[in-house]
Write an enzyme that holds these catalytic residues in place. Structure first.
Site, PDB file in Angstrom:
ATOM      1  N   ASN A   2      50.013  27.860  12.417  1.00 44.38           N
ATOM      2  CA  ASN A   2      49.574  25.948  12.577  1.00 44.38           C
ATOM      3  C   ASN A   2      49.714  25.276  11.356  1.00 44.38           C
ATOM      4  O   ASN A   2      48.934  25.507  10.283  1.00 44.38           O
ATOM      5  CB  ASN A   2      48.727  25.229  13.194  1.00 44.38           C
ATOM      6  N   HIS A 370      42.320  21.504  13.828  1.00 45.33           N
ATOM      7  CA  HIS A 370      42.886  21.771  14.435  1.00 45.33           C
ATOM      8  C   HIS A 370      43.662  22.240  14.914  1.00 45.33           C
ATOM      9  O   HIS A 370      43.817  22.418  16.206  1.00 45.33           O
ATOM     10  CB  HIS A 370      43.196  20.286  14.356  1.00 45.33           C
ATOM     11  N   CYS A 371      44.096  23.005  13.869  1.00 47.82           N
ATOM     12  CA  CYS A 371      45.118  24.194  14.695  1.00 47.82           C
ATOM     13  C   CYS A 371      44.813  25.416  15.179  1.00 47.82           C
ATOM     14  O   CYS A 371      44.951  26.221  16.176  1.00 47.82           O
ATOM     15  CB  CYS A 371      45.268  24.858  13.566  1.00 47.82           C
ATOM     16  N   VAL A 372      43.541  25.489  15.138  1.00 45.87           N
ATOM     17  CA  VAL A 372      43.137  26.821  15.823  1.00 45.87           C
ATOM     18  C   VAL A 372      42.016  26.537  17.155  1.00 45.87           C
ATOM     19  O   VAL A 372      40.718  27.229  17.695  1.00 45.87           O
ATOM     20  CB  VAL A 372      41.820  27.489  14.240  1.00 45.87           C
TER      21      VAL A 372
END
Length: 379
Positions: A2, A370-372
């Site tokens: 991301n 936030h991506c993970v």
């Protein structure tokens, strides 16, 4: 994988984990094709994806273990993932999906406060994009939608990740449907009250949705998320692996309220220009109910003052994660900007504790907190 975001260095190649291995599209596409016939169109009904500040039952994460993807960076990325998991676990339960061969290491690095399971195998760590999008109906009901993850347009292996959403829904024991689009959780932001925002570069893209019009995508997105309006940004096409996800630049805070991370004045690359356009678009937009958007600025760091010198580094404060009682964000070494971001987030979420973490190894991979992570809202 991301992200994208405002204020990155110029002269990039394939950013957002541009160093990661691209797997042959034929084999990967075949893996996705086995799942697509199951798609049934996510009928929204009374279900909708809530805004992210609602109370969570747990946070879902994924443990990276692929040296073919990460090479010599793997151990550092694992350390960052473990730090994020341990930090969130102070506030709410965390479930880490790990392959059977690496589950023991995940348990050792994450510690006893994090639950590690090996029944949901993964290719990589980007749970925001691969995990299910949970929806609630306001009456105790919970279900999940899959966005038909295809490795960001067949840019990375995803035979396992393509099945993560369905497998987690099965683990939780909730109904699961597939959206009528191919995309990722980081590509779509929701306010929980009918309005979405996304970049055209990521979704109106033949590497995800060939032959699908913007209008058709709007319909599919709204059905999946229980919404009625999409605010589109042009985005940045082909300069990072996600084709510029929205969640590292613009975020919803509440219905009618949004935040945009702004680059420093000297930043003029494609991502900086896009961030300024996103701010301009949002300030001129209305919500699904016709309310004018209230848009706040979050100042990004000066890339000349952060610790990392990697040109693909993602320095996004906006890529924060909300969990029960806390805001989990990053800091990058520009001390003035780091403290200003902490102050801004504390002002926006006065009832939550703001935790800032050093996750430079993950940022070098083009991703953030936030991506993970993927929240499971309380029904």
């Amino acid at each position: 994988m991301n992200e994208h975001t405002a204020g990155r260095h110029a002269h990039r190649g394939l950013n957002r984990r541009g160093f990661l291995v691209t797997v042959g599209a034929t084999a990967v596409g075949a893996a996705l094709a086995t799942t697509l016939p199951e798609r049934a169109g996510a009928a929204a009904g009374a279900f909708r994806v809530p805004v992210e500040d609602v109370r969570h039952t747990r946070t879902w994460m994924a443990w990276p273990d692929s040296t073919s993807i990460w090479g010599g960076r793997l151990s550092g990325v694992q350390a960052d993932i473990a730090l994020i998991a341990r930090t969130i676990a102070k506030y709410e339960p965390v479930v880490m999906c790990a392959n059977s061969g690496s589950a023991a290491k995940a348990r050792q690095m994450c510690g006893a406060t994090v639950t590690v399971i090996s029944s949901v195998p993964v290719d990589d760590c980007w749970m925001r994009d691969t995990g299910p999008v949970f929806r609630t109906d306001g009456h105790g009901g919970l279900d999940a939608v899959g966005l038909n993850f295809n490795g960001w347009g067949d840019k990375q292996t995803h035979a396992r990740d393509a099945l993560v959403a369905k497998r987690i829904a099965s683990y939780v024991g909730v109904p699961f449907t597939r959206a009528d689009l191919v995309g990722e959780g980081g590509a779509i932001e929701q306010d929980g009250a009918g309005t979405l925002m996304a970049t055209r570069s990521s979704l109106v893209n033949r590497n995800r949705n060939p032959g699908v019009s913007e209008r058709q995508l709007e319909t599919a997105m709204c059905e999946a998320y229980g919404a009625s309006k999409v605010i589109w940004f042009d985005g940045v096409r082909g300069q990072d692996i996600t084709d510029d996800h929205v969640d590292a630049t613009s975020r919803f805070l509440a219905p009618g309220e949004a935040l945009v991370q702004m680059p420093v004045a000297a930043d003029t690359d494609a991502f900086a220009r896009d961030a300024r356009r996103q701010y301009s678009t949002l300030t001129a937009s209305t919500t699904a109910t016709g309310r004018a958007m209230d848009v706040m600025r979050l100042q990004g760091p000066d890339y000349n003052k952060i610790r990392s010198t990697n040109r693909d580094f993602l320095a996004s404060y906006a890529n924060f994660y909300l969990c029960n009682g806390a805001v989990i964000s990053a800091r990058f070494g520009d001390r003035r900007a780091d403290e200003a971001a902490r102050t801004t987030l504390q002002r926006l979420y006065p009832d939550r504790y703001v935790e800032q973490l050093d996750i430079d190894r993950l940022g070098t991979g083009g991703g953030g907190i936030h991506c993970v992570t993927q929240q499971q809202p309380a029904a």
